[in-house]
Structure formats: C-alpha cells, structure tokens
Design an enzyme around this catalytic site. Structure first.
Site, PDB file in Angstrom:
ATOM      1  N   SER A   1       1.338   4.038  -3.094  1.00 35.37           N
ATOM      2  CA  SER A   1       1.080   5.471  -2.915  1.00 35.37           C
ATOM      3  C   SER A   1       2.274   6.314  -3.352  1.00 35.37           C
ATOM      4  O   SER A   1       2.107   7.403  -3.914  1.00 35.37           O
ATOM      5  CB  SER A   1       0.730   5.759  -1.448  1.00 35.37           C
TER       6      SER A   1
ATOM      7  N   ALA B   1       0.824  -1.203   0.000  1.00 33.14           N
ATOM      8  CA  ALA B   1       0.000   0.000   0.000  1.00 33.14           C
ATOM      9  C   ALA B   1       0.867   1.265   0.000  1.00 33.14           C
ATOM     10  O   ALA B   1       0.619   2.204  -0.764  1.00 33.14           O
ATOM     11  CB  ALA B   1      -0.941  -0.009   1.204  1.00 33.14           C
ATOM     12  N   TYR B   2       1.882   1.270   0.856  1.00 36.75           N
ATOM     13  CA  TYR B   2       2.802   2.417   0.905  1.00 36.75           C
ATOM     14  C   TYR B   2       3.529   2.567  -0.431  1.00 36.75           C
ATOM     15  O   TYR B   2       3.630   3.671  -0.984  1.00 36.75           O
ATOM     16  CB  TYR B   2       3.804   2.214   2.036  1.00 36.75           C
ATOM     17  N   SER B   3       4.030   1.461  -0.958  1.00 34.25           N
ATOM     18  CA  SER B   3       4.757   1.497  -2.221  1.00 34.25           C
ATOM     19  C   SER B   3       3.878   2.043  -3.336  1.00 34.25           C
ATOM     20  O   SER B   3       4.307   2.882  -4.129  1.00 34.25           O
ATOM     21  CB  SER B   3       5.262   0.094  -2.578  1.00 34.25           C
TER      22      SER B   3
END
Length: 263
Positions: A161, A157-159
C-alpha cells in the site's frame, strides 16, 4: 525561521492519535487554520480543543476517506468555511496485518489496507486539487512509510500500500507541478508510540521470546542513528514540506527513519 504557515488553511486527515495529533498541533503552533477530518470525530475533538487553545480556527469534519462522495463533501466544507485550501496533509492510514507472510495474508486484509492507505489519499487529493489548480498554488504532503521504499517481510500488505502511495504521489506531482503545486511524501520508519510498542514490538517479543524493551532496541539497532523516530520528527518533516522553504521540492520521498531506507 518563519515557515510562513500562519493563517494557511491546512486540511489534515487522521489527526486524532499518535503522529496525527503531533502533526495537527505542530501546524496549530505555526498559526495555521485547520480542517480536521476522520471517521471518529469524538476522538478528534480533544486535539481540536488543544489547537483552539493556541488561538487558531479549527473545524472538525466527519469523513470516511475511502468514500469519494465524503471526501468531495469534506473539500466543499473546507472551501465553504475558509474559502481556500492551502495544504493537504494525509496522515490517516493503517498498519495492516503484522507478522504475516504474503500467503498467510487474506484477500480481505489486503483489500482493507490498500483501500485506506492508497484510495484514501487518492480520494482527498482528487477532491482538493481542483481548487488548488484554480488558484495555481498548494502543497500536498502524503505520509507514507519506509516499508514502501525497501519492503519488509511480514508486512507485505502494508508495504504494497505504501509503495502504491509513492506512485500516486509522484504522478500527481508531475501533473500538478505546472500549476505551482508541490506533492511530496514523508516516509516515517518505526515511530515510537502505542502502535509500535503494543503491536510491532509485542509481535517481535512474542516470536523471539525476548522482552518488549529488547525488541525496541533491536528495531533501533537497524538505524544509523540507533534510535527510533518520534511523532515530533514526523511533524517537523510535514511542516517543512508544507512550507515555502521547500518550494523547489516535489515528487520526493523524505525518509524520517534515522537512516535505514536510504542507506
């Protein structure tokens, strides 16, 4: 070297903690006038006081970056007080779920981090750029991350974004370039601090049954320089991208990671 940032009006999101605080004080030491924005103004005030002690003007503006009406009001407030915005530095962001595969990540977790890391930056740029375009001058520095350049298992999810933020940055750079505006992305790798130690390293230590110090060393071993970045490393990169020293650089991702993403 004089970076010519004295009296520049710099709007910084996420200025309260970690690298945000380091970025804020780095600009204050250069003599910039500061607009500090975030949801928790009480957490921002100590940093604002440190900056004021350096004899620079500072205003603190409450703002939920995911709400476009609030970012428009933020830009209007900065313009009302200072008359212009020379630099926008988007530090605010979140880490999202750590150690979860894509199929373990919930839709709510995914939406939350995309809203903050992508939409938050879009909203501030949408609010600030018209005044920069009118003046045909400005600098935008988005703080991304190297997991948005190479990806990372357990950080989908972080990647995602941060990959999205790269696209936003590059598109805005192409659109704003004809107006003399630079739009770039500073991409830190792991940055030493509470979030790195208490979340990232703690997660690895728990999974592998190793000490926190061993987990930190394992992360450092991934990098060519065999060391983890500091808040100051990120702050210095932001100063560079915000200054006229980088006048001919736009639309790029600058990894600040000791040699990982680009090698």
């Amino acid at each position: 070297m004089d970076l010519q940032l004295k009296d520049k009006v710099v709007l910084i999101t996420g200025p309260a903690k970690g690298m945000g605080s380091a970025v804020t004080l780095a600009f204050a030491k250069e003599g910039a006038r500061l607009v500090l924005a975030g949801r928790d103004t009480a957490a921002i005030e100590p940093v604002a006081q440190q900056a004021r002690a350096l004899d620079v003007e500072v205003i603190v503006v409450p703002c939920d970056l995911t709400q476009s009406a609030q970012t428009e009001a933020l830009a209007a407030r900065a313009l009302d007080v200072f008359g212009r915005i020379d630099v926008l530095v988007n530090v605010a962001g979140g880490s999202g779920p750590i150690g979860k595969t894509g199929w373990e990540t919930t839709a709510e977790e995914f939406d939350e981090i995309v809203q903050l890391n992508m939409k938050g930056c879009f909203n501030t740029m949408h609010a600030v750029l018209p005044s920069m375009i009118e003046r045909r001058s400005g600098k935008v520095v988005n703080v991304g991350g190297t997991f948005g350049m190479r990806g990372r298992a357990g950080r989908m999810a972080y990647s995602a974004s941060k990959w999205g933020l790269r696209g936003i940055t590059k598109s805005f750079a192409l659109e704003a370039g004809p107006y003399g505006i630079n739009v770039n992305c500073v991409a830190p790798g792991m940055v030493d601090g509470p979030r790195f130690r208490e979340k990232v390293c703690a997660n690895m230590a728990s999974k592998l049954g190793i000490t926190l110090e061993d987990a930190m060393q394992r992360h450092a071993a991934d990098y060519a320089l065999r060391r983890v970045s500091t808040d100051a490393d990120v702050a210095h990169a932001c100063l560079f991208m915000a200054s006229e020293v980088s006048r001919q650089i736009t639309g790029v991702d600058l990894p600040v990671d000791g040699g990982w993403a680009a090698l």
